[in-house]
Design an enzyme around this catalytic site. Structure first.
Site, PDB file in Angstrom:
ATOM      1  N   GLY A 219     -40.964 -26.010  76.983  1.00  6.50           N
ATOM      2  CA  GLY A 219     -41.579 -26.145  75.671  1.00  6.50           C
ATOM      3  C   GLY A 219     -41.169 -24.984  74.799  1.00  6.50           C
ATOM      4  O   GLY A 219     -40.143 -24.345  75.050  1.00  6.50           O
ATOM      5  N   SER A 220     -41.961 -24.716  73.798  1.00  4.47           N
ATOM      6  CA  SER A 220     -41.573 -23.683  72.831  1.00  4.47           C
ATOM      7  C   SER A 220     -41.821 -22.287  73.409  1.00  4.47           C
ATOM      8  O   SER A 220     -42.652 -22.102  74.309  1.00  4.47           O
ATOM      9  CB  SER A 220     -42.382 -23.865  71.555  1.00  4.47           C
ATOM     10  OG  SER A 220     -43.750 -23.681  71.838  1.00  4.47           O
ATOM     11  N   THR A 221     -41.138 -21.322  72.841  1.00  6.39           N
ATOM     12  CA  THR A 221     -41.323 -19.939  73.276  1.00  6.39           C
ATOM     13  C   THR A 221     -42.756 -19.488  73.006  1.00  6.39           C
ATOM     14  O   THR A 221     -43.361 -18.795  73.829  1.00  6.39           O
ATOM     15  CB  THR A 221     -40.289 -19.033  72.574  1.00  6.39           C
ATOM     16  OG1 THR A 221     -38.988 -19.429  73.026  1.00  6.39           O
ATOM     17  CG2 THR A 221     -40.494 -17.567  72.899  1.00  6.39           C
ATOM     18  N   ALA A 222     -43.321 -19.924  71.882  1.00  2.59           N
ATOM     19  CA  ALA A 222     -44.696 -19.519  71.549  1.00  2.59           C
ATOM     20  C   ALA A 222     -45.668 -19.985  72.634  1.00  2.59           C
ATOM     21  O   ALA A 222     -46.520 -19.219  73.093  1.00  2.59           O
ATOM     22  CB  ALA A 222     -45.088 -20.098  70.191  1.00  2.59           C
ATOM     23  N   THR A 223     -45.539 -21.239  73.079  1.00  2.40           N
ATOM     24  CA  THR A 223     -46.449 -21.733  74.128  1.00  2.40           C
ATOM     25  C   THR A 223     -46.095 -21.093  75.469  1.00  2.40           C
ATOM     26  O   THR A 223     -46.984 -20.803  76.276  1.00  2.40           O
ATOM     27  CB  THR A 223     -46.389 -23.270  74.221  1.00  2.40           C
ATOM     28  OG1 THR A 223     -46.520 -23.824  72.925  1.00  2.40           O
ATOM     29  CG2 THR A 223     -47.501 -23.821  75.098  1.00  2.40           C
ATOM     30  N   GLY A 224     -44.812 -20.843  75.706  1.00  4.48           N
ATOM     31  CA  GLY A 224     -44.391 -20.189  76.953  1.00  4.48           C
ATOM     32  C   GLY A 224     -45.078 -18.841  77.142  1.00  4.48           C
ATOM     33  O   GLY A 224     -45.493 -18.485  78.246  1.00  4.48           O
ATOM     34  N   GLU A 241     -38.828 -22.743  80.644  1.00  2.69           N
ATOM     35  CA  GLU A 241     -37.612 -23.173  79.917  1.00  2.69           C
ATOM     36  C   GLU A 241     -38.023 -23.335  78.468  1.00  2.69           C
ATOM     37  O   GLU A 241     -38.744 -24.268  78.122  1.00  2.69           O
ATOM     38  CB  GLU A 241     -37.082 -24.491  80.495  1.00  2.69           C
ATOM     39  CG  GLU A 241     -36.556 -24.380  81.913  1.00  2.69           C
ATOM     40  CD  GLU A 241     -35.264 -23.583  82.029  1.00  2.69           C
ATOM     41  OE1 GLU A 241     -34.625 -23.322  80.987  1.00  2.69           O
ATOM     42  OE2 GLU A 241     -34.912 -23.190  83.146  1.00  2.69           O
ATOM     43  N   CYS A 275     -33.205 -28.560  73.230  1.00  3.45           N
ATOM     44  CA  CYS A 275     -33.260 -27.100  73.371  1.00  3.45           C
ATOM     45  C   CYS A 275     -31.860 -26.514  73.258  1.00  3.45           C
ATOM     46  O   CYS A 275     -31.665 -25.462  72.660  1.00  3.45           O
ATOM     47  CB  CYS A 275     -33.893 -26.737  74.709  1.00  3.45           C
ATOM     48  SG  CYS A 275     -33.079 -27.488  76.129  1.00  3.45           S
TER      49      CYS A 275
END
Ligand code: NAD
Length: 468
Positions: A219-224, A241, A275
């Protein structure tokens, strides 16, 4: 009664409530599906935990037979899964068919691997071996751009290594994952795979849960970042990822028309929502106009429409939030650069963005610095190759990248200088399940795919014995 069901403890069940599923080609609700409650997520985790001892004790070959059955069922159901994927995701049916078969290929790739003990040392005094044990219950969390493939990346190694699993799709693309759940119900012992859906509310329950051993997240870097923080209390095993801002670097000996076509495909497949899509292009002065013009012609010629229409080459973007975000990037493109194709949302129902090419845009524009995740491509000019490499590497992301040249050896030397997990030379988007896929910097942690991707679902253990 809803035609879609959750899978919990081997039973196909209704959700505590239901939720709407929107067709991005119309912007309208086209069906409803179950939505799991926190109590159902807890039930799923308990069921996976209960199923773990038997599943992990099963032989490799017995697990392999079942994973292959899932792959076969995906292939056999491609004719119904692909249009369903198009309805929920938006991509044209040819691209949806690709995804269904690719998910099957990924499962087969992992089923074809082995996890043998490694002898680290052996002599008359003793032996040291490294063996690998499964972790326990794995939570697999996916985004909406490739719902089946991104879960297959986790399901294949997770099951083969002997783990049990909870699968959670993104709220806007739950349907094909629920169908995958039906396949799993018919093939696997109860509780080995569980499928729950949510409205972005159950992720934290999974990622912080003491009975989840590992979180495999795309998912997104923010959620990661949130996933990582939430797993800290229990020191969870994590594979993250995350986002990318991949550059295509064109060298001065490339053929502009040839590279423009390939770069366009690599930037615009799935309406740019990949991605590893090309998200910025760097072109030397001498080729700049030719490449920009060729990209603009390709953009103008692209047939944009409902993915169910067989003439459509590009579908809508997947959801309203992404559509609104892209309209912001289009504003940035008009303000900071020169738009030479597209440049607008299409005036019709659904979430359609015209394929857009932007030239003469500075490095600090949002469209260049951030991950646009859509069909809006900035093309940047460079004079000096070292400077272009430095500008490409000046990013918080490092997922993939590509170098384009008539001289492969020269391109490979440049590829080594791009700070990303994968760099392609004269091609793009060749994600092979046998090769490790990973992001550097804030594009991720850990590895998905390949042998390393399998080992991430295990705990390595050394057994060190004395003889005699
Ligand atoms: P997202 O981060 O918004 O959501 C991904 C998943 O996380 C969804 O299932 C969502 O419900 C869940 N989630 C939301 N909040 C959560 C929380 N607090 N804890 C746990 N889970 C939570 O991402 P998206 O917008 O669905 O997907 C697009 C992003 O995914 C892009 O940045 C793209 O680059 C990235 N992506 C990365 C790869 C890769 O392999 N590196 C592949 C595909 C997509």
């Amino acid at each position: 009664m809803n035609e879609f069901k959750l899978l919990i403890g081997g039973r196909l069940v209704d959700g505590a409530t239901t939720m709407e599923v929107i067709d991005p080609a119309t912007g309208e609700v086209f069906t409803h599906c179950p939505r799991a409650s926190a109590a159902q997520a807890e039930e799923a985790i308990a069921a996976a935990r209960a199923a773990f001892p038997d599943w992990s004790a099963m032989s490799w070959d017995a697990r392999k037979a079942r994973v292959l059955q899932i792959a076969d069922a995906l292939d056999a159901q491609a004719d119904t899964l692909a249009p369903l994927l198009t309805r929920e995701q938006g991509r044209p049916v040819f691209g949806a068919e690709f995804e269904v078969h690719e998910a099957a290929r990924i499962l087969r790739t992992f089923a074809g691997m082995t996890l043998a003990d490694e002898v680290l040392h052996e002599d008359e005094a003793g032996q040291a071996i490294e063996t690998r044990a499964p972790l326990g219950v794995v939570a697999a969390i996916a985004p909406w751009n490739f719902p089946l493939v991104l879960l297959a990346n986790k399901l294949g190694p997770g099951l083969m290594a002997g783990n049990t699993m909870i699968l959670k799709p993104a709220p806007t693309t739950p349907l094909t994952t629920l169908r995958l759940g039906e396949i799993c119900a018919s093939v696997l012992p109860a509780g080995v795979v569980n499928v729950i859906t949510d409205q972005n509310d159950l992720g934290p329950l999974l990622t912080g849960h003491p009975h989840i051993a590992k979180v495999a997240f795309t998912g997104s870097t923010a959620t990661g970042r949130k996933v990582m923080a939430s797993g800290a209390d229990t020191l969870k095993r994590l594979t993250l990822e995350l986002g990318g801002n991949d550059a295509a670097l064109v060298l001065d000996d490339a053929d502009p028309a040839e590279v423009a076509q390939k770069i366009f495909n690599g930037a615009m497949f799935n309406a740019g929502q990949i991605c590893a899509a090309i998200k910025r292009v760097y072109v030397p002065d001498a080729l700049y106009d030719a490449v920009c013009n060729a990209l603009a012609l390709l953009a103008e010629a692209t047939v944009v429409g409902n993915g169910l229409d067989l003439t459509t080459q590009m579908g809508p973007v997947q959801n309203r939030m992404q559509y609104d975000k892209l309209k912001g990037y289009l504003d940035d493109a008009h303000t900071r650069g020169k738009v030479i194709a597209g440049g607008k949302a299409l005036d019709r129902p659904g979430y359609f963005i015209a394929p857009t090419i932007v030239r003469d845009i500075p490095d600090d524009a949002r469209l260049v610095r951030e991950e646009q995740f859509g069909p809006v491509l900035p093309v940047l000019r460079y004079r000096d190759l070292d400077d272009a490499v430095a500008r490409i590497n000046d990013s918080e992301y490092g997922l993939c990248g590509s170098v384009w040249s008539g001289d492969t050896a020269r391109a490979c030397a440049v590829a080594r200088r791009i700070n990303s997990g994968t760099v392609w030379v004269n091609k793009t988007l060749d994600i092979n399940p046998s090769y490790p896929f990973r992001g550097v910097k804030q594009s991720g942690i850990g590895t998905e795919l390949g042998r390393d991707g399998l080992e991430e679902y295990t705990q390595a253990k050394v057994i060190n014995l004395a003889r005699g």
